[in-house]
Scaffold this motif. Sequence first.
Motif, PDB file in Angstrom:
ATOM      1  N   UNK A  69      13.689 -33.022 -22.038  1.00  0.00           N
ATOM      2  CA  UNK A  69      15.109 -33.111 -21.798  1.00  0.00           C
ATOM      3  C   UNK A  69      15.654 -31.768 -22.527  1.00  0.00           C
ATOM      4  N   UNK A  70      16.674 -31.265 -21.640  1.00  0.00           N
ATOM      5  CA  UNK A  70      17.620 -30.212 -22.329  1.00  0.00           C
ATOM      6  C   UNK A  70      18.818 -30.040 -21.632  1.00  0.00           C
ATOM      7  N   UNK A  71      19.733 -29.293 -22.301  1.00  0.00           N
ATOM      8  CA  UNK A  71      20.771 -28.863 -21.888  1.00  0.00           C
ATOM      9  C   UNK A  71      21.291 -27.513 -22.461  1.00  0.00           C
ATOM     10  N   UNK A 116      24.574 -28.979 -12.856  1.00  0.00           N
ATOM     11  CA  UNK A 116      25.611 -28.650 -13.619  1.00  0.00           C
ATOM     12  C   UNK A 116      26.064 -29.878 -14.721  1.00  0.00           C
ATOM     13  N   UNK A 117      26.451 -29.423 -15.741  1.00  0.00           N
ATOM     14  CA  UNK A 117      26.951 -30.410 -16.628  1.00  0.00           C
ATOM     15  C   UNK A 117      28.621 -30.339 -16.377  1.00  0.00           C
ATOM     16  N   UNK A 118      29.135 -31.448 -15.993  1.00  0.00           N
ATOM     17  CA  UNK A 118      30.832 -31.460 -15.978  1.00  0.00           C
ATOM     18  C   UNK A 118      31.339 -31.245 -17.168  1.00  0.00           C
ATOM     19  N   UNK A 119      32.604 -30.802 -17.104  1.00  0.00           N
ATOM     20  CA  UNK A 119      33.299 -30.252 -18.329  1.00  0.00           C
ATOM     21  C   UNK A 119      33.482 -31.166 -19.147  1.00  0.00           C
ATOM     22  N   UNK A 123      27.083 -31.020 -24.449  1.00  0.00           N
ATOM     23  CA  UNK A 123      25.602 -30.607 -24.475  1.00  0.00           C
ATOM     24  C   UNK A 123      24.561 -31.899 -24.983  1.00  0.00           C
ATOM     25  N   UNK A 124      25.125 -32.477 -25.986  1.00  0.00           N
ATOM     26  CA  UNK A 124      24.113 -33.438 -26.870  1.00  0.00           C
ATOM     27  C   UNK A 124      24.230 -34.810 -25.751  1.00  0.00           C
ATOM     28  N   UNK A 125      25.213 -35.130 -25.206  1.00  0.00           N
ATOM     29  CA  UNK A 125      25.132 -36.153 -24.212  1.00  0.00           C
ATOM     30  C   UNK A 125      24.375 -36.081 -23.068  1.00  0.00           C
ATOM     31  N   UNK A 126      24.579 -34.647 -22.492  1.00  0.00           N
ATOM     32  CA  UNK A 126      23.874 -34.220 -21.273  1.00  0.00           C
ATOM     33  C   UNK A 126      22.425 -34.377 -21.483  1.00  0.00           C
ATOM     34  N   UNK A 127      21.857 -33.741 -22.796  1.00  0.00           N
ATOM     35  CA  UNK A 127      20.589 -33.832 -23.263  1.00  0.00           C
ATOM     36  C   UNK A 127      19.907 -35.151 -22.928  1.00  0.00           C
ATOM     37  N   UNK A 128      20.682 -36.189 -23.507  1.00  0.00           N
ATOM     38  CA  UNK A 128      20.149 -37.340 -23.596  1.00  0.00           C
ATOM     39  C   UNK A 128      19.733 -38.238 -22.033  1.00  0.00           C
ATOM     40  N   UNK A 129      20.356 -37.524 -20.953  1.00  0.00           N
ATOM     41  CA  UNK A 129      20.151 -38.219 -19.608  1.00  0.00           C
ATOM     42  C   UNK A 129      19.080 -37.902 -18.778  1.00  0.00           C
TER      43      UNK A 129
END
Length: 313
Positions: A69-71, A116-119, A123-129
């Motif tokens: 996983x990454x962001x 794309x990551x919503x505004x 980053x930490x939440x996005x990388x968990x998904x």
Amino acid sequence: MRVVEVTAYGGPEVLRMARRPEPEAGDVPGRVRVRLRAAGVNQADLRIRAGRYPGHVGDLKPPFVLGTDFAGTLMDPAPGMPAGTRVAGFVPWFDELTGEGTYAEVLRAAPEWLAPIPDDVDYTVAASVPLASATAQQGLDRLALPEGSTLLVTGASGVVGRLAVQYAAAAGVRVVAVAHEGDESELKLLGAEHSIERGTPEDVVARVVAAVPERVDAVFDGAFHSAPALAAVKDGGAFIALAADRTPTAERNIRVETVRGRPDAARLKETLEKVAARELITRVADVMPLEEVAEAHRRAEAGHRPGRIILMI
């Protein structure tokens, strides 16, 4: 650039900070560079590091870099996304087998891994998904349960199980969630019809049968209970395992399958948008600097707290 290498198979102490050359633009055709800001610590990372998958890593030998996983931020343009776009995704590590994972400052990524990551999502939440959502969705796809079926989700306090509960409930499936103490009420709010406290596999089965005497139609085994959890399934039911070494032998005409999440950028984009809208809830357990990766692995193995541990880079 800084990376974390697995120097030999073993415990968390085999993880070492190292330096490798930073990738250059276009050095691998079809790949784009992402400057990473966060990486998730997954169960697969722990099991690879410990040497539990010798038959699945081919000729790859240490030293190599873990991480799926990454962001981060695009350094090169990708289709529909200019350089500078915040993106998330995951590396199909076992398919790639390059030894280039996300415990690093820069990653070469295939554009089809990226969403794309919503505004409103950091980053930490996005990388968990990414891997968790793909595993949950694709596991439920394989089960193909009709509306009104009953599903046992073990490990429901973790990210994969938590998302499986939410996806299944949204599809009209009756969910029995196995939770850490204190999470029962929250999981019911997320869609579980029954929420029971975790324990030994035998204890879990007894609690499931008490709640659903006819037993469940299927199990999504997010806690790696393996064979003992089969006792909770009806004859002719189904069982989804998340690790090859925790896949039970089928019995009583129960269909047993192992699921390994595959990148699906369109689905990931939709999932991240639902996270931004608070329509899906993930869970970050800890946020730690890359230099503390060995401690992060120790905490993950000890079940320090449910949820994804995120490495900040």
